[in-house]
Design an enzyme around this catalytic site. Structure first.
Site, PDB file in Angstrom:
ATOM      1  N   GLU A  89      76.198 -66.954 -20.892  1.00  0.00           N
ATOM      2  CA  GLU A  89      75.495 -68.230 -21.090  1.00  0.00           C
ATOM      3  C   GLU A  89      76.429 -69.410 -20.825  1.00  0.00           C
ATOM      4  O   GLU A  89      77.593 -69.402 -21.240  1.00  0.00           O
ATOM      5  CB  GLU A  89      74.964 -68.287 -22.527  1.00  0.00           C
ATOM      6  CG  GLU A  89      74.246 -69.576 -22.874  1.00  0.00           C
ATOM      7  CD  GLU A  89      73.902 -69.658 -24.357  1.00  0.00           C
ATOM      8  OE1 GLU A  89      73.079 -70.521 -24.713  1.00  0.00           O
ATOM      9  OE2 GLU A  89      74.460 -68.881 -25.152  1.00  0.00           O
TER      10      GLU A  89
ATOM     11  N   LYS B 124      65.712 -71.635 -20.561  1.00  0.00           N
ATOM     12  CA  LYS B 124      65.511 -71.147 -21.924  1.00  0.00           C
ATOM     13  C   LYS B 124      64.362 -71.901 -22.574  1.00  0.00           C
ATOM     14  O   LYS B 124      64.301 -73.133 -22.514  1.00  0.00           O
ATOM     15  CB  LYS B 124      66.798 -71.336 -22.731  1.00  0.00           C
ATOM     16  CG  LYS B 124      66.751 -70.796 -24.146  1.00  0.00           C
ATOM     17  CD  LYS B 124      68.108 -70.981 -24.831  1.00  0.00           C
ATOM     18  CE  LYS B 124      68.102 -70.416 -26.239  1.00  0.00           C
ATOM     19  NZ  LYS B 124      69.416 -70.591 -26.920  1.00  0.00           N
TER      20      LYS B 124
ATOM     21  N   CYS C  23      70.713 -66.110 -25.220  1.00  0.00           N
ATOM     22  CA  CYS C  23      71.242 -66.204 -26.580  1.00  0.00           C
ATOM     23  C   CYS C  23      70.189 -65.942 -27.645  1.00  0.00           C
ATOM     24  O   CYS C  23      69.758 -64.824 -27.875  1.00  0.00           O
ATOM     25  CB  CYS C  23      71.907 -67.566 -26.762  1.00  0.00           C
ATOM     26  SG  CYS C  23      72.821 -67.738 -28.324  1.00  0.00           S
TER      27      CYS C  23
END
Length: 520
Positions: free
Chosen positions: A282, A339, A393
């Protein structure tokens, strides 16, 4: 008539199931029991302690007077559990201790106390069921855990059922999901607590033993054998180990970038096939996507014929996104994913205007005002490798996010930066949840983490290969094939939700029937 006028003795009163435990001891004992239950979570993985803490919670509920003290018992138990198991929450505040360190205790107490409210409410509601209170607590506690995973964007970290991860019992998640297994776990703890003094019920203990045996036996039966990986394509995971306080340091940025390029270019071990897919973690690149042409070109060049997935940030019309990009074997930018499930107080601030008065912003956000959410789950097309569901994540924490995939992929893929979580419990708990997502779906999980633990996980949740926490390096490993689609992958949380509704309906009907029988 013989015996006329005789008075028959009153039947013996039921045994007093309340304890003489002093009132002042109940809440401290509940906190202590919550801490014991917390030992069932990673990195301790002492599942027997986790179960013992749950049994203690049901026992304390059983011997507590009804009403406010029952709610207080549930809240205190949750405070001990969440405060202990989520102690890592102070780590993000200590990255820049001079600026945000003062918020660490407030963050821990606020998170633990807030999550404990769900459990306190469950205890309060179950206490009103009186005769059926233990069964009611199983349902209300399950409902509280379900709500904790959805309400206000949700935060199902350290779910009750996760204590089973070191055992085959965790395989039940493939059948009933984490919340269904939570209900079974709570039922087991309730039965075992009923077998304890005062007024122990031997039958409840026997039933609890039988349920525990069924959980273990079925878990063993559900555990798939190890898959043959000969001839499977090889994937490479890159772990640069960039500490969070150095990650954006201008002097260190070239060091971490060059390290990742070196790992990408490294030849495979002797006798091993070169990787066909390479994963960076990430926010692995320090620049925005529209400025990353040269960096992406270099990465693609050294990767050769391999496809590469890289975590990066991007800006579009003034809105920033935490993203990843897929570069195909020809080096072209094939796909971008943003995301969509952002971390509150980390990547964005709820009520941002209010917190701005105290100069408080999202800890992980790189843009003023935080990140913007993407449109939702998407699949990456990896050509011959099939499709992958990317999870950046925090997104791997949510079973429902995985369940919402547009179609069933061949693999799950998590890019994460666990440097925020420190070097003790947080990264291991995050890894544990990635393993559980794999079990729920019967899909392999590829996990590339900045500081670790990077891992290749099969569809049974087994870690087949990994890089240790806090070390830099790269890992080549064969990609496990997907297992058959699990029942939970088909149904999601709907069966548990319907079970809770059915239980609530039975409770309402029982209460109505009891009132109807009372003389007016």
């Amino acid at each position: 008539m013989p015996g006329a006028g005789r008075r028959h003795p009153d039947p013996a009163p039921p045994p007093d199931r309340r304890s003489t435990l002093p009132r002042w001891m109940r809440l401290p004992l509940a906190v202590a029991a919550g801490v014991v239950m917390g030992l069932g979570q990673a990195p301790y993985d002492l599942w027997i302690c986790g179960l013992a803490g749950l049994v203690a919670a049901f026992w304390l509920f059983r011997v507590s007077p009804r009403g406010g003290l029952a709610a207080g018992t549930g809240w205190a138990f949750g405070l001990g559990y969440f405060g202990f198991s989520m102690g890592w929450i102070v780590e993000p505040f200590l990255v820049d201790a001079a600026e945000t360190g003062w918020m660490a205790p407030f963050g821990l107490i606020g998170l633990a106390g807030g999550l404990a409210l769900f459990w306190g409410l469950a205890f309060w509601g179950a206490a009103r069921a009186r005769r059926y209170a233990p069964a009611a607590l199983v349902l209300s506690w399950t409902a509280a855990e379900l709500a904790r995973g959805y309400v206000l964007t949700g935060f199902p970290w350290a779910n009750v059922s996760y204590l089973w991860l070191p055992t085959p019992v965790m395989q039940w998640a493939a059948l009933v999901g984490p919340y269904g297994l939570t209900a079974l776990t709570l039922a087991l703890a309730a039965l075992l607590a009923e077998a304890l003094p005062p007024a122990p019920r031997a039958r409840a203990g026997l039933a609890g033993g039988a349920l525990g045996a069924v959980l273990l036996a079925v878990g063993w039966a559900l555990l798939p054998p190890l898959q043959a990986l000969d001839g499977r394509p090889v994937v490479r995971l890159i772990q640069p180990n960039a500490p969070q306080d150095q990650k954006w340091d201008p002097d260190m940025v070239p060091v971490f970038f060059n390290r990742q390029v070196e790992y990408t270019e490294a030849p495979p071990a002797e006798g091993q096939e070169p990787p066909t897919l390479i994963l960076w973690s990430e926010t692995a690149l320090p620049m925005l996507l529209h400025n990353a042409g040269d960096a992406l070109g270099l990465i693609s060049h050294v990767a050769g014929a391999a496809q590469v997935v890289v975590g990066i940030q991007r800006e579009e019309m003034g809105r920033w996104h935490n993203s990843l990009v897929l570069m195909d074997a020809e080096g072209d930018l094939a796909q971008v994913y943003d995301k969509h499930h952002l971390v509150p107080f980390g990547e964005y601030m709820p009520a941002a205007g209010l917190f701005a008065r105290w100069n408080i912003a999202g800890l992980a956000a790189r843009a003023e005002g935080g990140y913007s959410a993407g449109p939702g789950p998407e699949l990456l097309d990896l050509g011959p490798l099939g499709s992958a569901l990317p999870l950046i994540c925090y997104e791997a924490v949510f079973p429902q996010d995985v369940h919402r995939a547009p179609a069933r992929p061949e693999m799950l893929m998590q890019l994460t930066n666990d440097a925020w979580f420190g070097q003790f419990s947080g990264p291991y708990q995050h890894l544990a949840q990635a393993r559980i997502r794999a079990i729920e779906q019967g899909l392999p999980m590829l996990r590339s983490a900045n500081t670790g633990v990077s891992a290749v996980i099969d569809g049974a949740g087994r870690v087949l290969a990994s890089l240790p926490l806090g070390e830099a390096g790269f890992l080549d490993a064969p990609l496990p094939p997907p297992l058959r689609m699990t029942p939970y992958a088909r149904t999601g949380d709907l069966p548990v939700f319907l079970l809770i509704l059915l239980g609530a309906g039975c409770a309402v009907f029982t209460a109505w029937k009891g009132r109807a029988r009372k003389p007016h």
